[in-house]
Write an enzyme that holds these catalytic residues in place. Structure first.
Site, PDB file in Angstrom:
ATOM      1  N   ASP A  40       0.838  -1.208   0.000  1.00 58.13           N
ATOM      2  CA  ASP A  40       0.000   0.000   0.000  1.00 58.13           C
ATOM      3  C   ASP A  40       0.871   1.255   0.000  1.00 58.13           C
ATOM      4  O   ASP A  40       0.371   2.372  -0.106  1.00 58.13           O
ATOM      5  CB  ASP A  40      -1.016  -0.006   1.146  1.00 58.13           C
ATOM      6  CG  ASP A  40      -0.369  -0.044   2.516  1.00 58.13           C
ATOM      7  OD1 ASP A  40       0.865  -0.207   2.597  1.00 58.13           O
ATOM      8  OD2 ASP A  40      -1.095   0.082   3.523  1.00 58.13           O
ATOM      9  N   SER A  41       2.192   1.069   0.048  1.00 54.48           N
ATOM     10  CA  SER A  41       3.111   2.194  -0.163  1.00 54.48           C
ATOM     11  C   SER A  41       2.863   2.822  -1.533  1.00 54.48           C
ATOM     12  O   SER A  41       3.317   3.929  -1.806  1.00 54.48           O
ATOM     13  CB  SER A  41       4.569   1.716  -0.055  1.00 54.48           C
ATOM     14  OG  SER A  41       4.802   0.598  -0.886  1.00 54.48           O
ATOM     15  N   ASP A  79      -1.075  -6.128  -0.056  1.00 54.91           N
ATOM     16  CA  ASP A  79      -1.397  -5.490   1.220  1.00 54.91           C
ATOM     17  C   ASP A  79      -2.891  -5.281   1.359  1.00 54.91           C
ATOM     18  O   ASP A  79      -3.557  -4.856   0.411  1.00 54.91           O
ATOM     19  CB  ASP A  79      -0.748  -4.096   1.275  1.00 54.91           C
ATOM     20  CG  ASP A  79       0.530  -4.097   2.089  1.00 54.91           C
ATOM     21  OD1 ASP A  79       0.738  -5.021   2.898  1.00 54.91           O
ATOM     22  OD2 ASP A  79       1.328  -3.162   1.893  1.00 54.91           O
ATOM     23  N   LYS A 108      -1.132  -9.376   3.148  1.00 53.70           N
ATOM     24  CA  LYS A 108      -0.325  -8.925   4.298  1.00 53.70           C
ATOM     25  C   LYS A 108      -1.171  -7.981   5.129  1.00 53.70           C
ATOM     26  O   LYS A 108      -1.845  -7.109   4.581  1.00 53.70           O
ATOM     27  CB  LYS A 108       0.955  -8.225   3.824  1.00 53.70           C
ATOM     28  CG  LYS A 108       1.776  -7.629   4.976  1.00 53.70           C
ATOM     29  CD  LYS A 108       3.190  -7.302   4.570  1.00 53.70           C
ATOM     30  CE  LYS A 108       3.365  -6.012   3.812  1.00 53.70           C
ATOM     31  NZ  LYS A 108       2.879  -4.795   4.509  1.00 53.70           N
ATOM     32  N   GLU A 110      -1.047  -5.498   8.788  1.00 52.53           N
ATOM     33  CA  GLU A 110      -0.190  -4.866   9.792  1.00 52.53           C
ATOM     34  C   GLU A 110      -0.778  -5.069  11.183  1.00 52.53           C
ATOM     35  O   GLU A 110      -2.000  -5.101  11.345  1.00 52.53           O
ATOM     36  CB  GLU A 110      -0.072  -3.360   9.504  1.00 52.53           C
ATOM     37  CG  GLU A 110       0.569  -3.054   8.171  1.00 52.53           C
ATOM     38  CD  GLU A 110       0.750  -1.553   7.940  1.00 52.53           C
ATOM     39  OE1 GLU A 110       0.468  -0.739   8.849  1.00 52.53           O
ATOM     40  OE2 GLU A 110       1.186  -1.189   6.833  1.00 52.53           O
ATOM     41  N   GLU A 177       9.634  -4.361  10.116  1.00 53.12           N
ATOM     42  CA  GLU A 177      10.002  -3.070   9.526  1.00 53.12           C
ATOM     43  C   GLU A 177      10.591  -2.142  10.569  1.00 53.12           C
ATOM     44  O   GLU A 177       9.969  -1.854  11.604  1.00 53.12           O
ATOM     45  CB  GLU A 177       8.779  -2.406   8.861  1.00 53.12           C
ATOM     46  CG  GLU A 177       9.143  -1.028   8.267  1.00 53.12           C
ATOM     47  CD  GLU A 177       8.151  -0.481   7.265  1.00 53.12           C
ATOM     48  OE1 GLU A 177       7.199  -1.191   6.891  1.00 53.12           O
ATOM     49  OE2 GLU A 177       8.344   0.684   6.849  1.00 53.12           O
TER      50      GLU A 177
HETATM   51  O1  KIV Z   1       3.666  -1.159   1.582  1.00 53.03           O
HETATM   52  C1  KIV Z   1       4.826  -1.582   1.509  1.00 53.03           C
HETATM   53  O2  KIV Z   1       5.545  -1.323   0.536  1.00 53.03           O
HETATM   54  C2  KIV Z   1       5.322  -2.406   2.611  1.00 53.03           C
HETATM   55  C3  KIV Z   1       6.755  -2.825   2.602  1.00 53.03           C
HETATM   56  C4  KIV Z   1       7.710  -1.747   2.526  1.00 53.03           C
HETATM   57  C5  KIV Z   1       7.092  -3.832   3.622  1.00 53.03           C
HETATM   58  O3  KIV Z   1       4.579  -2.745   3.481  1.00 53.03           O
END
Ligand code: KIV
Length: 259
Positions: A40-41, A79, A108, A110, A177
């Site tokens: 989600d970055s 994510d 994934k 968090e 992280e």
């Molecule tokens: O969203 C993302 O890119 C991440 C990674 C940097 C682990 O969660």
């Protein structure tokens, strides 16, 4: 290889990058990156936002599809974005299922001990789950800024407890992280599933970086741990300047490129 079996503890580090689209997924998979994360970055890196909180399920689905088209045979984790899994377990399972149906092999989420019940529910629904502890960017409002997490003994204990419980709940791997390297080592030794580090030292079972950071293609946030192996940003600006100047001076299009 499109198999969860790459996530095994061994002496071989697992190499991951993010991939948000056809180009990043295709270049990363061609380079031998073993598994990809539609992170989600993307809200920050592609969307220019200050944090990841504005990313929607629809965006994650679209980018999962794009990444899958660039890496049909690679293991892809997507994510679950902010608020897509904390409102209710039923909604979380439905949202995770949407990502799987659109091309993800796993999701994934968090959070630490507090997400373990949800991990169990997702695993019960046959959805593989990667955990993510330490600096969890969706918690930015609580953290105040992007920083190292787990320096205090109480935080370190929480990270260790979270990792152990996440493994018990059925997670197949955990992203660590921005935590101290010594804590990442301890977590890695304590659990039987692989840890994937980012900004957490060399002792984890694998490493992940954002594709745009590896290639120097993002100018807003430069975490200390992100190493640029190229400077595509400069290359891009240079290429575009040359294009503009050739149009202005009349040398483009030339005969070869006139169609
Ligand atoms: O969203 C993302 O890119 C991440 C990674 C940097 C682990 O969660």
């Amino acid at each position: 290889m499109r198999s969860i079996n790459i996530f095994k503890k061994s002496n071989r580090p697992i190499v991951m990058t993010t991939a948000y689209d056809y180009v990043s997924a295709r270049t990363a998979s061609s380079a031998g990156i073993e598994a990809l994360l539609v992170g989600d970055s993307l809200g920050m890196v592609l969307g220019g936002a200050e944090n990841t909180l504005n990313v929607s399920m629809e965006e994650m689905i679209l980018h999962t599809k794009y990444a899958r088209s660039g890496a049909p045979d690679h293991f892809i984790v997507s994510d679950m974005p902010f608020l897509s899994y904390k409102i209710s377990p039923a909604e979380a399972v439905r949202n995770a299922g949407r990502l799987i149906r659109e091309g993800a092999d796993a999701v994934k989420i968090e959070g630490g001990t507090e997400v373990c019940r949800l991990i169990k529910k997702l695993v019960f629904a046959d959805i593989p789950v990667m955990g993510h502890i330490g600096l969890t960017p969706q918690g930015i409002l609580k953290f105040g800024r992007y920083k190292k997490i787990g320096k205090k003994e109480v935080d370190k204990k929480y990270l260790l407890r979270s990792a152990v419980e996440m493994e018990k709940a059925g997670a197949f791997a955990i992203v660590l992280e921005n935590i101290p390297a010594s804590t990442a080592d301890e977590v890695t030794k304590r659990i039987g599933i692989p840890t994937i580090g980012i900004g957490s030292g060399p002792g984890t079972d694998g490493q992940i970086l954002v594709w745009h950071d590896v290639l120097g293609f993002y100018d807003k946030l430069k975490p200390k741990f992100a190493k640029n192996y190229k400077n595509l940003w400069e290359e891009a600006v240079d290429g575009l300047k040359r294009f503009a100047s050739e149009i202005k001076n009349g040398s483009f299009p030339d005969e070869e490129h006139s169609g």
